[in-house]
Design a protein around this motif. Structure first.
Motif, PDB file in Angstrom:
ATOM      1  N   TYR A   7       2.518  -1.204   8.847  1.00 55.71           N
ATOM      2  CA  TYR A   7       2.640  -0.106   7.893  1.00 55.71           C
ATOM      3  C   TYR A   7       4.103   0.341   7.877  1.00 55.71           C
ATOM      4  O   TYR A   7       4.758   0.395   8.911  1.00 55.71           O
ATOM      5  CB  TYR A   7       1.711   1.068   8.283  1.00 55.71           C
ATOM      6  N   TYR A  13       6.959  10.085   4.742  1.00 54.84           N
ATOM      7  CA  TYR A  13       6.371  10.225   3.413  1.00 54.84           C
ATOM      8  C   TYR A  13       6.714  11.584   2.806  1.00 54.84           C
ATOM      9  O   TYR A  13       7.126  12.505   3.496  1.00 54.84           O
ATOM     10  CB  TYR A  13       4.844  10.039   3.527  1.00 54.84           C
ATOM     11  N   GLY A  49      -5.224   9.899   7.537  1.00 51.09           N
ATOM     12  CA  GLY A  49      -3.873   9.577   7.048  1.00 51.09           C
ATOM     13  C   GLY A  49      -3.293  10.751   6.278  1.00 51.09           C
ATOM     14  O   GLY A  49      -3.057  10.655   5.075  1.00 51.09           O
ATOM     15  N   ASP A  71      -3.135  10.942  11.670  1.00 45.72           N
ATOM     16  CA  ASP A  71      -2.137  10.060  11.050  1.00 45.72           C
ATOM     17  C   ASP A  71      -1.338   9.479  12.202  1.00 45.72           C
ATOM     18  O   ASP A  71      -0.805  10.219  13.026  1.00 45.72           O
ATOM     19  CB  ASP A  71      -1.207  10.847  10.117  1.00 45.72           C
ATOM     20  N   PHE A  72      -1.283   8.153  12.274  1.00 46.09           N
ATOM     21  CA  PHE A  72      -0.704   7.552  13.484  1.00 46.09           C
ATOM     22  C   PHE A  72       0.806   7.708  13.584  1.00 46.09           C
ATOM     23  O   PHE A  72       1.399   7.327  14.582  1.00 46.09           O
ATOM     24  CB  PHE A  72      -1.148   6.110  13.661  1.00 46.09           C
ATOM     25  N   GLN A  76       5.267  12.562  11.776  1.00 42.10           N
ATOM     26  CA  GLN A  76       4.552  13.321  10.739  1.00 42.10           C
ATOM     27  C   GLN A  76       3.534  14.276  11.364  1.00 42.10           C
ATOM     28  O   GLN A  76       3.331  15.384  10.869  1.00 42.10           O
ATOM     29  CB  GLN A  76       3.889  12.355   9.757  1.00 42.10           C
ATOM     30  N   PHE A  98      -6.542   4.924  12.992  1.00 43.48           N
ATOM     31  CA  PHE A  98      -7.935   5.071  12.520  1.00 43.48           C
ATOM     32  C   PHE A  98      -8.901   4.511  13.568  1.00 43.48           C
ATOM     33  O   PHE A  98      -9.973   5.072  13.815  1.00 43.48           O
ATOM     34  CB  PHE A  98      -8.136   4.364  11.172  1.00 43.48           C
ATOM     35  N   HIS A 116      -6.265  10.006   0.821  1.00 42.42           N
ATOM     36  CA  HIS A 116      -5.450   9.898  -0.391  1.00 42.42           C
ATOM     37  C   HIS A 116      -4.258   8.997  -0.091  1.00 42.42           C
ATOM     38  O   HIS A 116      -3.502   9.251   0.862  1.00 42.42           O
ATOM     39  CB  HIS A 116      -4.974  11.286  -0.823  1.00 42.42           C
ATOM     40  N   GLY A 117      -4.100   7.954  -0.902  1.00 41.29           N
ATOM     41  CA  GLY A 117      -2.927   7.081  -0.740  1.00 41.29           C
ATOM     42  C   GLY A 117      -2.974   6.251   0.527  1.00 41.29           C
ATOM     43  O   GLY A 117      -1.931   5.991   1.131  1.00 41.29           O
ATOM     44  N   ILE A 118      -4.151   5.853   0.952  1.00 45.13           N
ATOM     45  CA  ILE A 118      -4.296   5.104   2.210  1.00 45.13           C
ATOM     46  C   ILE A 118      -4.853   3.698   1.954  1.00 45.13           C
ATOM     47  O   ILE A 118      -4.288   2.695   2.388  1.00 45.13           O
ATOM     48  CB  ILE A 118      -5.295   5.835   3.164  1.00 45.13           C
TER      49      ILE A 118
HETATM   50  C1  LIG Z   1       1.052   6.677   1.652  1.00 41.12           C
HETATM   51  S1  LIG Z   1       0.878   7.754   2.990  1.00 41.12           S
HETATM   52  C2  LIG Z   1      -0.188   8.990   2.337  1.00 41.12           C
HETATM   53  C3  LIG Z   1      -0.118  10.250   3.107  1.00 41.12           C
HETATM   54  C4  LIG Z   1      -0.929  11.418   2.537  1.00 41.12           C
HETATM   55  N1  LIG Z   1      -2.339  11.135   2.488  1.00 41.12           N
HETATM   56  C5  LIG Z   1      -0.392  11.787   1.164  1.00 41.12           C
HETATM   57  O1  LIG Z   1      -0.954  11.314   0.179  1.00 41.12           O
HETATM   58  O2  LIG Z   1       0.597  12.521   1.103  1.00 41.12           O
HETATM   59  C6  LIG Z   1      -0.211   6.870   4.101  1.00 41.12           C
HETATM   60  C7  LIG Z   1      -0.321   7.498   5.477  1.00 41.12           C
HETATM   61  O3  LIG Z   1      -1.291   6.770   6.246  1.00 41.12           O
HETATM   62  C8  LIG Z   1      -0.855   6.676   7.582  1.00 41.12           C
HETATM   63  N2  LIG Z   1      -1.502   5.476   8.169  1.00 41.12           N
HETATM   64  C9  LIG Z   1      -1.382   4.197   7.728  1.00 41.12           C
HETATM   65  N3  LIG Z   1      -2.109   3.360   8.504  1.00 41.12           N
HETATM   66  C10 LIG Z   1      -2.709   4.134   9.446  1.00 41.12           C
HETATM   67  C11 LIG Z   1      -3.591   3.856  10.541  1.00 41.12           C
HETATM   68  N4  LIG Z   1      -3.990   2.612  10.800  1.00 41.12           N
HETATM   69  N5  LIG Z   1      -4.013   4.880  11.292  1.00 41.12           N
HETATM   70  C12 LIG Z   1      -3.613   6.162  11.029  1.00 41.12           C
HETATM   71  N6  LIG Z   1      -2.758   6.482  10.022  1.00 41.12           N
HETATM   72  C13 LIG Z   1      -2.326   5.483   9.233  1.00 41.12           C
HETATM   73  C14 LIG Z   1       0.661   6.572   7.478  1.00 41.12           C
HETATM   74  O4  LIG Z   1       1.326   6.993   8.621  1.00 41.12           O
HETATM   75  C15 LIG Z   1       0.971   7.450   6.260  1.00 41.12           C
HETATM   76  O5  LIG Z   1       1.327   8.755   6.628  1.00 41.12           O
END
Ligand SMILES: C[S@@+](CC[C@H](N)C(=O)[O-])C[C@H]1O[C@@H](n2cnc3c(N)ncnc32)[C@H](O)[C@@H]1O
Length: 526
Positions: A7, A13, A49, A71-72, A76, A98, A116-118
Motif C-alpha cells: 500500500y 492521505y 481504513g 488504519d495500519f 495517521q 485489517f 471509504h476509498g479502501i
Molecule cells: C485511500 S485511503 C482512504 C482513507 C479514508 N477512508 C478516506 O477516505 O479519507 C486508504 C487507507 O487505508 C489504509 N489501509 C490500506 N490497507 C490497509 C490494511 N491492510 N489495514 C489497515 N489499513 C489499511 C491506508 O493506510 C489508508 O489510510
C-alpha cells in the motif's frame, strides 16, 4: 513483507470528510430506498481504513454511539487520535492491519461497518478479510457502507495506471522523493501522448483523463495510482460477494445517484424502468452513466417498508439547511449534465427551511407550512431528498448535552488549528451529527465571533490582523493582493455576507453559540 503490503504510504492521505457516512445519512438512504432504517439512536460504528480520521472523529463527536476504527498507518493513527483527544468522544482508534483487527477479541458487534476509498486499493486477501469481518461482526439489521472504483467507467484508464505503476518500479521512480516520482510518472505518460501514441489518439477519454491528472493533488494521485493493487469491481460482483455474507443491496449513499431524473436521459429512464431484477437494473444504470465510483449501502436483514410505515418514518424526520439559502444554485451538475432546480418549488422549500433563524423542522411541520401549501407531500419529500443529496440540507437531530459538549471541544481544537494550518475544511454540528464544510476564511470569522467580535467591520479587522501577522494575503483571479486596503475591502465583503447569512446558520447548527432562545423549538425537539 513490509507492514504496508504494497500500500502506498510515502505520502499521507488528505483530510477528507464524507457526509454520506453519517449514521443519519445512512438511515435516510435506507428510507429513500423504502428499506426500514434499523440503526439504533446510538449505534456501534466501525470504520476500516480511516485515513486521517476526520470522518470518524466528526461522527463520533457529533452523533451518539460508540466508534471504532483502524488504519495500519501509524502516522495517521497519531493524527486521528489528536482529534479524539480533543473531543473526548467514545472512540477507539487502532493502527492494526485489517488482519490484526479481525483477530481482536475485544470487538463488539457493529450496527455500521463503513469503508471509504479502501476496497479498490487492497489485495484480494484483504478484501476477503473485510468481507469476513462484515459477515461475522455486522449485527442483523446493520448496514455496510462500501465505496469503490467500478467498471465500466474506469476501463479506458487501466493502461495509464499501469504506466504510472511501471514508472514507479522501473523508471525514475526509485531514486526520487514521492512527490517527484508522481510528477515524473505523470510527465512520462504525457510524453508518450505527445510522441503520437495511438492509444491516446484512439481513446479521447484517456487523453482527457491524463490532462486532468496533471491538475490533481499529488497526494491523491499517489494513493489512487501508486498502490500495488488497483482493483476495479463490477457492481454485480460486489453484490454477489456480499450476498455470501448475508447482505442485500439497499441503494447508493449518495442520494442523487439513486434518482433516475438526475442521472439518466429520457431514453435511459424508459429503458431502465423495464428491468425488474435489482442487480441487472443497477448494472444497466452503471453502463448508462459510465459510472466510475460507487458508494453502496448493503443491509443485513433488509426489511422493505410498507407504504404507511414509510410515510410515518418520513414525517418523523427533521431537516436543516447546511448552506445559506442564497448559496443554493439554480442548477446542479449530475451524471446527465446540468439539471435545473426549478425556482417555483425550490425557493419555497428553501424559504421554509430558512424561516425562524434556520431552525430545524420536522417533515410533518413542513407538510403544514404556510409557504408550502401549493406543494404535494411527495413533492416536499422529493425536494428534501434532492437538497440533502446535493449537500445543501441534512437530517437534523435534537443533540444531547454530551454530544453538544464533544462538538464544542472538537470545534475549539479545529479553530486553534486554523491558526497554523488549512488542512481541515469542516467543523462539527451537534444538530446534523457530523461535519459542515467551512473554508478557512469562514473558520477565521467563527474564531473572531468566539473572541467576541460582532459587526462586519470588527470581524474583518480581526481576520486582517491575523493574516497580516502570518504574512498571508487574499488571492484574486489567481494573483496575490498585496495592498492592505485591497485585502480589507475583500474581507469586509465576505464579513458582511457572513454576518447576514453565515452566522445565523452556524448558530442554528450550533457551531456558534446561539443567542437565547435560538436553535430547536421544544416542539421540533420532541
Ligand atoms: C485511500 S485511503 C482512504 C482513507 C479514508 N477512508 C478516506 O477516505 O479519507 C486508504 C487507507 O487505508 C489504509 N489501509 C490500506 N490497507 C490497509 C490494511 N491492510 N489495514 C489497515 N489499513 C489499511 C491506508 O493506510 C489508508 O489510510
Amino acid at each position: 513483507m513490509a507492514w504496508s503490503y504494497g500500500y502506498f504510504t510515502d505520502l499521507n492521505y488528505t483530510h477528507g470528510y464524507y457526509p454520506e457516512m453519517n449514521p443519519a445519512m445512512l438511515r435516510l438512504a435506507c428510507l429513500c430506498n423504502a428499506v426500514e432504517p434499523q440503526l439504533p439512536d446510538a449505534p456501534s460504528y466501525l470504520e476500516l481504513g480511516f485515513g486521517q480520521g476526520v470522518t470518524i472523529n466528526m461522527l463520533a463527536a457529533a452523533s451518539s454511539g460508540t466508534y471504532w476504527g483502524t488504519d495500519f498507518n501509524p502516522a495517521q493513527t497519531v493524527e486521528a487520535r489528536k482529534l479524539a483527544d480533543a473531543s473526548r468522544a467514545d472512540i477507539h482508534l487502532y493502527d492494526d492491519s485489517f488482519e490484526e483487527f479481525a483477530n481482536r477479541r475485544d470487538l463488539p458487534d457493529f450496527d455500521v461497518i463503513a469503508l471509504h476509498g479502501i476496497w479498490s486499493w487492497i489485495s484480494e486477501n484483504n478484501r476477503k478479510i473485510i468481507t469476513d469481518i462484515i459477515r461475522r461482526k455486522l449485527r442483523p439489521g446493520g448496514v455496510a457502507y462500501i465505496s469503490y472504483n467500478c467498471l465500466p467507467g474506469w476501463a479506458p484508464v487501466v493502461p495509464i495506471r499501469q504506466l504510472m505503476s511501471l514508472y514507479q518500479d522501473y523508471g525514475g521512480g526509485k531514486m526520487s522523493r514521492p512527490i517527484e516520482m508522481i510528477e515524473g510518472a505523470v510527465q512520462f505518460a504525457e510524453e508518450i501522448a505527445k510522441a503520437g501514441s495511438y492509444y491516446f489518439r484512439d481513446n479521447p477519454f484517456a487523453r482527457h483523463h491524463l490532462e486532468h491528472m496533471g491538475k490533481q493533488g499529488r497526494n491523491y494521485l499517489g494513493h489512487e495510482y501508486m498502490n500495488a493493487v488497483w482493483h476495479l469491481e463490477h457492481f454485480s460482483d460486489m453484490a454477489r460477494s456480499l450476498d455470501e455474507a448475508k447482505l442485500t443491496y439497499v441503494g447508493s449513499a449518495r442520494l442523487l445517484d439513486g434518482i433516475d431524473a438526475f442521472q439518466l436521459n429520457e431514453e435511459g429512464t424508459r429503458f431502465v424502468s423495464q428491468i425488474g431484477h435489482p442487480i441487472m437494473r443497477e448494472t444497466v444504470r452503471d453502463f448508462l452513466v459510465n459510472r466510475r465510483f460507487r458508494t453502496d449501502i448493503f443491509a443485513k436483514g433488509a426489511r422493505p417498508l410498507p407504504g404507511r410505515e414509510h410515510r410515518d418514518a418520513w414525517c418523523a424526520l427533521a431537516f436543516v439547511l447546511v448552506v445559506p439559502e442564497i448559496d443554493v444554485p439554480k442548477k446542479i451538475m449530475c451524471a446527465r449534465g446540468e439539471v435545473a432546480l426549478p425556482a417555483d418549488k425550490y425557493d419555497l422549500i428553501l424559504e421554509a427551511l430558512a424561516d425562524d433563524g434556520y431552525r430545524p423542522k420536522r417533515v410533518e411541520e413542513l407538510l403544514k407550512h404556510d409557504k408550502l401549501r401549493k406543494l404535494k407531500p411527495q413533492d416536499i419529500v422529493d425536494l428534501l431528498t434532492v437538497l440533502t443529496g446535493a449537500g445543501f440540507a441534512a437530517p437534523a437531530q435534537g443533540p444531547s448535552e454530551t454530544v453538544s459538549e464533544q462538538c464544542r471541544a472538537l470545534n475549539r481544537h479545529i479553530l486553534q488549528r486554523a491558526l497554523v494550518s488549512m488542512d481541515l475544511h469542516h467543523m462539527v454540528s451537534p444538530v446534523t451529527g457530523g461535519g459542515i464544510g467551512l473554508n478557512h476564511m469562514t473558520q477565521l470569522f467563527v474564531l473572531a465571533t468566539t473572541a467576541g467580535k460582532e459587526g462586519a467591520e470588527a470581524l474583518a479587522n480581526y481576520v486582517w490582523d491575523f493574516l497580516d501577522s502570518t504574512g498571508e494575503r487574499l488571492v484574486r483571479d489567481g494573483n496575490k493582493i498585496e495592498a492592505k486596503d485591497e485585502n480589507l475591502k475583500e474581507i469586509r465583503i465576505l464579513a458582511r455576507k457572513f454576518v447576514k447569512f453565515g452566522r445565523p446558520l452556524l448558530q442554528a447548527l450550533q457551531i456558534i453559540d446561539a443567542p437565547e432562545g435560538g436553535g430547536w423549538s421544544n416542539e421540533a425537539k420532541r
